[in-house]
Scaffold this motif. Structure first.
Motif, PDB file in Angstrom:
ATOM      1  N   THR A 176      37.983  23.150  27.535  1.00 28.29           N
ATOM      2  CA  THR A 176      39.062  22.572  26.625  1.00 28.29           C
ATOM      3  C   THR A 176      39.975  23.444  25.820  1.00 28.29           C
ATOM      4  O   THR A 176      40.974  22.979  25.457  1.00 28.29           O
ATOM      5  N   THR A 177      39.779  24.807  25.957  1.00 27.75           N
ATOM      6  CA  THR A 177      40.545  25.594  25.335  1.00 27.75           C
ATOM      7  C   THR A 177      41.712  26.269  26.330  1.00 27.75           C
ATOM      8  O   THR A 177      41.679  25.864  27.499  1.00 27.75           O
ATOM      9  N   GLY A 178      42.371  26.952  26.157  1.00 27.08           N
ATOM     10  CA  GLY A 178      43.351  27.717  27.100  1.00 27.08           C
ATOM     11  C   GLY A 178      43.223  29.160  27.118  1.00 27.08           C
ATOM     12  O   GLY A 178      42.213  29.878  26.916  1.00 27.08           O
ATOM     13  N   VAL A 179      44.384  29.846  27.595  1.00 24.91           N
ATOM     14  CA  VAL A 179      44.380  31.371  27.881  1.00 24.91           C
ATOM     15  C   VAL A 179      45.745  31.863  27.916  1.00 24.91           C
ATOM     16  O   VAL A 179      46.618  31.352  28.434  1.00 24.91           O
ATOM     17  N   HIS A 180      45.819  33.024  27.368  1.00 23.30           N
ATOM     18  CA  HIS A 180      47.296  33.601  27.507  1.00 23.30           C
ATOM     19  C   HIS A 180      46.870  34.626  28.489  1.00 23.30           C
ATOM     20  O   HIS A 180      46.120  35.551  28.128  1.00 23.30           O
ATOM     21  N   LEU A 181      47.573  34.797  29.695  1.00 26.31           N
ATOM     22  CA  LEU A 181      47.609  35.798  30.756  1.00 26.31           C
ATOM     23  C   LEU A 181      48.618  36.753  30.638  1.00 26.31           C
ATOM     24  O   LEU A 181      49.818  36.346  30.639  1.00 26.31           O
ATOM     25  N   GLU A 182      48.189  38.073  30.770  1.00 25.29           N
ATOM     26  CA  GLU A 182      49.106  38.937  30.717  1.00 25.29           C
ATOM     27  C   GLU A 182      48.741  40.064  32.043  1.00 25.29           C
ATOM     28  O   GLU A 182      47.898  40.190  32.331  1.00 25.29           O
ATOM     29  N   ILE A 183      49.854  39.810  32.773  1.00 26.30           N
ATOM     30  CA  ILE A 183      49.750  40.360  34.297  1.00 26.30           C
ATOM     31  C   ILE A 183      50.750  41.568  34.259  1.00 26.30           C
ATOM     32  O   ILE A 183      51.928  41.590  33.963  1.00 26.30           O
ATOM     33  N   ARG A 184      50.153  42.845  34.742  1.00 21.02           N
ATOM     34  CA  ARG A 184      50.593  44.061  34.843  1.00 21.02           C
ATOM     35  C   ARG A 184      50.661  44.246  36.529  1.00 21.02           C
ATOM     36  O   ARG A 184      49.607  44.776  36.917  1.00 21.02           O
ATOM     37  N   LYS A 185      51.780  44.280  37.017  1.00 18.24           N
ATOM     38  CA  LYS A 185      51.836  44.363  38.587  1.00 18.24           C
ATOM     39  C   LYS A 185      51.986  45.678  38.942  1.00 18.24           C
ATOM     40  O   LYS A 185      52.978  46.185  38.556  1.00 18.24           O
ATOM     41  N   GLY A 186      51.491  45.959  39.811  1.00 14.55           N
ATOM     42  CA  GLY A 186      51.377  47.102  40.670  1.00 14.55           C
ATOM     43  C   GLY A 186      51.542  47.138  42.085  1.00 14.55           C
ATOM     44  O   GLY A 186      51.955  47.815  42.637  1.00 14.55           O
ATOM     45  N   THR A 191      42.282  37.940  61.550  1.00 16.00           N
ATOM     46  CA  THR A 191      43.118  38.967  60.983  1.00 16.00           C
ATOM     47  C   THR A 191      41.773  39.919  60.467  1.00 16.00           C
ATOM     48  O   THR A 191      40.543  39.385  60.219  1.00 16.00           O
ATOM     49  N   VAL A 192      42.040  40.948  59.919  1.00 11.14           N
ATOM     50  CA  VAL A 192      41.259  42.047  59.458  1.00 11.14           C
ATOM     51  C   VAL A 192      41.979  42.433  58.222  1.00 11.14           C
ATOM     52  O   VAL A 192      43.162  43.043  58.358  1.00 11.14           O
ATOM     53  N   PHE A 193      41.502  42.379  57.195  1.00 12.51           N
ATOM     54  CA  PHE A 193      42.132  42.600  55.944  1.00 12.51           C
ATOM     55  C   PHE A 193      41.288  44.090  55.436  1.00 12.51           C
ATOM     56  O   PHE A 193      40.130  44.230  55.668  1.00 12.51           O
ATOM     57  N   GLN A 194      42.006  45.028  54.672  1.00 15.71           N
ATOM     58  CA  GLN A 194      41.504  45.988  54.044  1.00 15.71           C
ATOM     59  C   GLN A 194      42.106  46.049  52.769  1.00 15.71           C
ATOM     60  O   GLN A 194      43.376  46.064  52.580  1.00 15.71           O
ATOM     61  N   ALA A 195      41.208  46.084  51.561  1.00 12.72           N
ATOM     62  CA  ALA A 195      41.545  46.156  50.256  1.00 12.72           C
ATOM     63  C   ALA A 195      42.099  47.635  50.003  1.00 12.72           C
ATOM     64  O   ALA A 195      41.165  48.529  50.329  1.00 12.72           O
ATOM     65  N   VAL A 196      43.082  48.055  49.456  1.00  6.80           N
ATOM     66  CA  VAL A 196      43.610  49.362  49.023  1.00  6.80           C
ATOM     67  C   VAL A 196      43.939  49.593  47.701  1.00  6.80           C
ATOM     68  O   VAL A 196      44.155  48.650  46.764  1.00  6.80           O
ATOM     69  N   SER A 197      44.041  50.940  47.242  1.00  7.67           N
ATOM     70  CA  SER A 197      44.143  51.287  46.017  1.00  7.67           C
ATOM     71  C   SER A 197      45.283  51.162  45.316  1.00  7.67           C
ATOM     72  O   SER A 197      45.910  52.000  44.868  1.00  7.67           O
ATOM     73  N   LEU A 198      45.998  49.954  45.542  1.00  4.50           N
ATOM     74  CA  LEU A 198      47.061  49.615  44.565  1.00  4.50           C
ATOM     75  C   LEU A 198      46.818  48.203  44.014  1.00  4.50           C
ATOM     76  O   LEU A 198      46.511  47.452  44.590  1.00  4.50           O
ATOM     77  N   TYR A 199      47.006  48.241  42.715  1.00  5.81           N
ATOM     78  CA  TYR A 199      46.317  47.058  41.879  1.00  5.81           C
ATOM     79  C   TYR A 199      47.332  46.063  40.958  1.00  5.81           C
ATOM     80  O   TYR A 199      48.343  46.487  40.609  1.00  5.81           O
ATOM     81  N   GLU A 200      46.845  44.953  40.691  1.00  6.08           N
ATOM     82  CA  GLU A 200      47.216  44.223  39.664  1.00  6.08           C
ATOM     83  C   GLU A 200      46.326  44.382  38.588  1.00  6.08           C
ATOM     84  O   GLU A 200      44.971  43.860  38.942  1.00  6.08           O
ATOM     85  N   ASP A 201      46.716  44.352  37.299  1.00  2.00           N
ATOM     86  CA  ASP A 201      45.714  44.289  36.227  1.00  2.00           C
ATOM     87  C   ASP A 201      46.012  43.033  35.412  1.00  2.00           C
ATOM     88  O   ASP A 201      47.231  42.605  35.066  1.00  2.00           O
ATOM     89  N   VAL A 202      44.869  42.191  35.259  1.00  2.00           N
ATOM     90  CA  VAL A 202      45.253  40.750  34.550  1.00  2.00           C
ATOM     91  C   VAL A 202      44.376  40.880  33.239  1.00  2.00           C
ATOM     92  O   VAL A 202      43.097  41.353  33.311  1.00  2.00           O
ATOM     93  N   TYR A 203      44.957  40.453  32.173  1.00  2.00           N
ATOM     94  CA  TYR A 203      44.240  40.489  30.667  1.00  2.00           C
ATOM     95  C   TYR A 203      44.160  38.915  30.435  1.00  2.00           C
ATOM     96  O   TYR A 203      45.492  38.364  30.271  1.00  2.00           O
ATOM     97  N   ALA A 204      43.273  38.556  30.230  1.00  2.00           N
ATOM     98  CA  ALA A 204      42.947  37.037  29.602  1.00  2.00           C
ATOM     99  C   ALA A 204      42.813  37.083  28.130  1.00  2.00           C
ATOM    100  O   ALA A 204      41.477  37.504  27.664  1.00  2.00           O
ATOM    101  N   HIS A 205      43.466  36.522  27.256  1.00  2.00           N
ATOM    102  CA  HIS A 205      43.681  36.485  25.991  1.00  2.00           C
ATOM    103  C   HIS A 205      43.262  35.085  25.467  1.00  2.00           C
ATOM    104  O   HIS A 205      43.771  34.113  25.919  1.00  2.00           O
TER     105      HIS A 205
END
Length: 310
Positions: free
Chosen positions: A91-101, A37-51
């Motif tokens: 040993t700690t965790g994370v709260h992930l916030e995902i804003r899907k596009g 395959t040939v992939f191309q990344a395009v300008s449509l995004y996912e934004d992930v915030y790690a708290h």
């Protein structure tokens, strides 16, 4: 891709992808298919915030329908965070916030982009400093498209699609994406491909004889020539996707009629990617498709992979 240490919430953005070319080999005993395959990344995004958090949790919202996206360990981003923590002894965790596009179940690798972004974000949040190669190794364990979402750009994928080789792609390619509210299951599309092949049904007028990406595809990308790329785009899964969704075939015809150079089902679908001669043509094609009641987006590529923001 890059990482940086931070004690505060970390924001990482990762792109969706299209498959400019996708050749699919026979099904192996492990259930996977060999790919070229040939992939191309395009300008449509996912934004992930790690708290920072003591445990692991996940919330999802965005510009697309997220009702069917899991928020437990079935979610690739959650699995990515836990895999990194286990690997690095965090040993700690994370709260992930995902804003899907990126459309859900749209064949554009939105879930894989979330996983790649989660790896980069958690690496920065926790200061684990695994580096490019360490994160890539974890990405290969999460899914075939995750390594590409880490790196972005344009790349050849072999094996399950996770054996990447960067491909030179000059200039900018303009695409119009037609998305659908009803996603398609990737495993089901591969299963339908196997069934069609078992019954001897042709999947294209000229299917590839091997799993090598044609030289003409690479030459067109290297030249930045959309006109040369258009006739050599190919997807072995397209017939399987259209088989259950005849509306896709009509959309493909309409996009070309409205001025696109060519159209292709992206990955397992149902998103359709139309290659256009430039941004002005792309905007016209987008407007014409929207006038028919479809959701159409103008994007461009190649763009960078998962990266820290702000």
């Amino acid at each position: 891709m890059s990482t940086a240490r931070s004690a505060d919430a970390v924001h990482v953005r990762a792109p969706g992808k299209i498959n400019v070319y996708l050749g699919v080999g026979p099904r192996h005993d492990d259930g996977y298919h060999s790919l070229a395959t040939v992939f191309q990344a395009v300008s449509l995004y996912e934004d992930v915030y790690a708290h920072p958090s003591d445990g692991f949790s996940l919330e999802i919202h965005g510009d697309v329908d997220v009702g069917d996206v899991p928020t437990d360990d079935r979610n690739l981003a959650m699995r990515a965070a836990k895999l990194l923590a286990q690997t690095a002894g965090v040993t700690t965790g994370v709260h992930l916030e995902i804003r899907k596009g990126v459309p859900v179940a749209g064949g554009m690798g939105g879930g894989s982009a979330d996983a790649a972004a989660a790896l980069v974000a958690c690496d920065a949040l926790w200061g684990t400093e695994l580096g490019v190669h360490g994160l890539h190794e974890l990405a290969t364990r999460l899914g075939a498209d995750v390594p590409f979402a880490l790196h972005g750009g344009t790349a050849l994928g072999a094996g399950r699609g996770d054996e990447l080789t960067p491909a030179l792609a000059r200039g900018r390619f303009d695409w119009v994406l037609v998305t659908s509210a009803d996603g398609l299951s990737t495993p089901e599309i591969y299963g339908r491909l196997d069934a069609l092949r078992a019954h001897g049904e042709a999947l294209a007028d000229a299917p590839p004889l091997s799993l090598d990406v044609p030289v003409a595809v690479l030459q067109a990308l290297r030249a930045g020539d959309a006109t040369a790329l258009a006739p050599v785009m190919f997807n072995d899964l397209e017939r399987a996707a259209i088989d259950g969704r005849p509306d896709l075939e009509l959309a493909l015809a309409d996009g070309v009629r409205f001025g696109a150079l060519s159209g292709i089902v992206s990955g397992s679908g149902p998103t359709i990617a139309f290659l256009c001669a430039g941004p002005d043509v792309a905007r016209t094609v987008q407007q014409e498709l929207q006038a028919t009641g479809r959701t159409a987006l103008h994007v461009h590529g190649p763009v960078a992979g998962a990266r820290l923001m702000g």
